[in-house]
Design a protein around this motif. Sequence first.
Motif, PDB file in Angstrom:
ATOM      1  N   VAL A  34       0.862  -1.176   0.000  1.00 32.87           N
ATOM      2  CA  VAL A  34       0.000   0.000   0.000  1.00 32.87           C
ATOM      3  C   VAL A  34       0.900   1.228   0.000  1.00 32.87           C
ATOM      4  O   VAL A  34       2.111   1.127  -0.176  1.00 32.87           O
ATOM      5  CB  VAL A  34      -0.956  -0.020   1.218  1.00 32.87           C
ATOM      6  N   GLY A  35       0.310   2.397   0.231  1.00 30.57           N
ATOM      7  CA  GLY A  35       1.092   3.625   0.114  1.00 30.57           C
ATOM      8  C   GLY A  35       1.943   3.922   1.333  1.00 30.57           C
ATOM      9  O   GLY A  35       2.190   3.058   2.189  1.00 30.57           O
ATOM     10  N   ASP A  36       2.388   5.163   1.444  1.00 29.38           N
ATOM     11  CA  ASP A  36       3.332   5.556   2.495  1.00 29.38           C
ATOM     12  C   ASP A  36       2.672   5.587   3.867  1.00 29.38           C
ATOM     13  O   ASP A  36       1.466   5.844   4.009  1.00 29.38           O
ATOM     14  CB  ASP A  36       3.909   6.937   2.187  1.00 29.38           C
ATOM     15  N   LEU A  37       3.481   5.328   4.890  1.00 31.09           N
ATOM     16  CA  LEU A  37       3.081   5.442   6.296  1.00 31.09           C
ATOM     17  C   LEU A  37       3.716   6.690   6.876  1.00 31.09           C
ATOM     18  O   LEU A  37       4.916   6.929   6.713  1.00 31.09           O
ATOM     19  CB  LEU A  37       3.526   4.203   7.074  1.00 31.09           C
ATOM     20  N   GLU A  38       2.890   7.496   7.559  1.00 34.65           N
ATOM     21  CA  GLU A  38       3.392   8.714   8.185  1.00 34.65           C
ATOM     22  C   GLU A  38       2.939   8.751   9.643  1.00 34.65           C
ATOM     23  O   GLU A  38       1.892   8.216   9.999  1.00 34.65           O
ATOM     24  CB  GLU A  38       2.877   9.964   7.455  1.00 34.65           C
ATOM     25  N   SER A  39       3.754   9.402  10.497  1.00 33.67           N
ATOM     26  CA  SER A  39       3.402   9.599  11.900  1.00 33.67           C
ATOM     27  C   SER A  39       3.012  11.052  12.110  1.00 33.67           C
ATOM     28  O   SER A  39       3.724  11.963  11.683  1.00 33.67           O
ATOM     29  CB  SER A  39       4.568   9.220  12.815  1.00 33.67           C
ATOM     30  N   GLU A  40       1.888  11.265  12.808  1.00 33.51           N
ATOM     31  CA  GLU A  40       1.395  12.622  13.001  1.00 33.51           C
ATOM     32  C   GLU A  40       2.114  13.366  14.115  1.00 33.51           C
ATOM     33  O   GLU A  40       2.153  14.588  14.127  1.00 33.51           O
ATOM     34  CB  GLU A  40      -0.102  12.593  13.305  1.00 33.51           C
ATOM     35  N   PHE A  41       2.704  12.624  15.087  1.00 36.09           N
ATOM     36  CA  PHE A  41       3.236  13.277  16.278  1.00 36.09           C
ATOM     37  C   PHE A  41       4.754  13.185  16.409  1.00 36.09           C
ATOM     38  O   PHE A  41       5.321  13.665  17.364  1.00 36.09           O
ATOM     39  CB  PHE A  41       2.593  12.675  17.530  1.00 36.09           C
ATOM     40  N   THR A  42       5.416  12.566  15.474  1.00 34.31           N
ATOM     41  CA  THR A  42       6.875  12.492  15.503  1.00 34.31           C
ATOM     42  C   THR A  42       7.408  12.874  14.137  1.00 34.31           C
ATOM     43  O   THR A  42       6.681  12.959  13.162  1.00 34.31           O
ATOM     44  CB  THR A  42       7.360  11.072  15.858  1.00 34.31           C
ATOM     45  N   ASN A  43       8.711  13.076  14.084  1.00 30.02           N
ATOM     46  CA  ASN A  43       9.363  13.376  12.814  1.00 30.02           C
ATOM     47  C   ASN A  43       9.910  12.125  12.147  1.00 30.02           C
ATOM     48  O   ASN A  43      10.743  12.211  11.242  1.00 30.02           O
ATOM     49  CB  ASN A  43      10.499  14.385  13.055  1.00 30.02           C
ATOM     50  N   SER A  44       9.470  10.960  12.607  1.00 30.03           N
ATOM     51  CA  SER A  44       9.974   9.699  12.066  1.00 30.03           C
ATOM     52  C   SER A  44       9.541   9.530  10.621  1.00 30.03           C
ATOM     53  O   SER A  44       8.451   9.948  10.214  1.00 30.03           O
ATOM     54  CB  SER A  44       9.458   8.517  12.893  1.00 30.03           C
ATOM     55  N   THR A  45      10.411   8.932   9.857  1.00 31.89           N
ATOM     56  CA  THR A  45      10.073   8.535   8.497  1.00 31.89           C
ATOM     57  C   THR A  45      10.108   7.004   8.413  1.00 31.89           C
ATOM     58  O   THR A  45      10.849   6.353   9.146  1.00 31.89           O
ATOM     59  CB  THR A  45      11.052   9.136   7.472  1.00 31.89           C
TER      60      THR A  45
END
Length: 207
Positions: A34-45
């Motif tokens: 599936v597509g990209d995973l993003e975190s709303e509360f951290t700067n993690s990639t």
Amino acid sequence: MKKIIVAVLLLSGITALSQSTGFGIKGGFNYGSVGDLESEFTNSTFSKENKTGFHAGVFYKAKFAGLIIQPELLYTKLNTEYTNDGVSSDVYDYELSKIDIPLLVGFDIIGPLNIKAGPSFQYILENGFKEVNIDFEDPENSFTVGYQLGVGVTLGQLGIDVRYEGAFTDNTIITESQVEDNSVGFQVDARPSQWILSLSYAFDKKN
């Protein structure tokens, strides 16, 4: 309702004019993500890894004047592995199960070789991380439209297809939860890009 009636009448007309019609069964493997995973509360990639899934279902095939019309109804399960590129190197296994309805049009090229392409309708059944207890909200759109295109070989009633499935738009799913007392929010694009390998068997009906 009018669109459904028109579709039924069109399919009936195709069947009446076709050189051969028939239902069949098919199944096989999917490879993609599936597509990209993003975190709303951290700067993690997060980086993602394509994984193998599977599909199984039925199809209807009609041929006339060298043209192939093939709608399908399939159950598909796809996996994606995300790795946190930060210090923690956390791994998240994301699973998606869905109903696919490709509506394909194609034609024979040389001998048993054919090509097909068309829209693919997707309805999400379930989704979430495999080993982490995080509940996802309902997807932005449970029902979306992508596309499929590929080549196939027909040997009597047996068929082998290799296709690529892509998306026209993103389909976002959001979650907010607690993992080890840390506030974590994830956003996933649930519309997959994948390669599809299928084996099929057609119960042909000659007119």
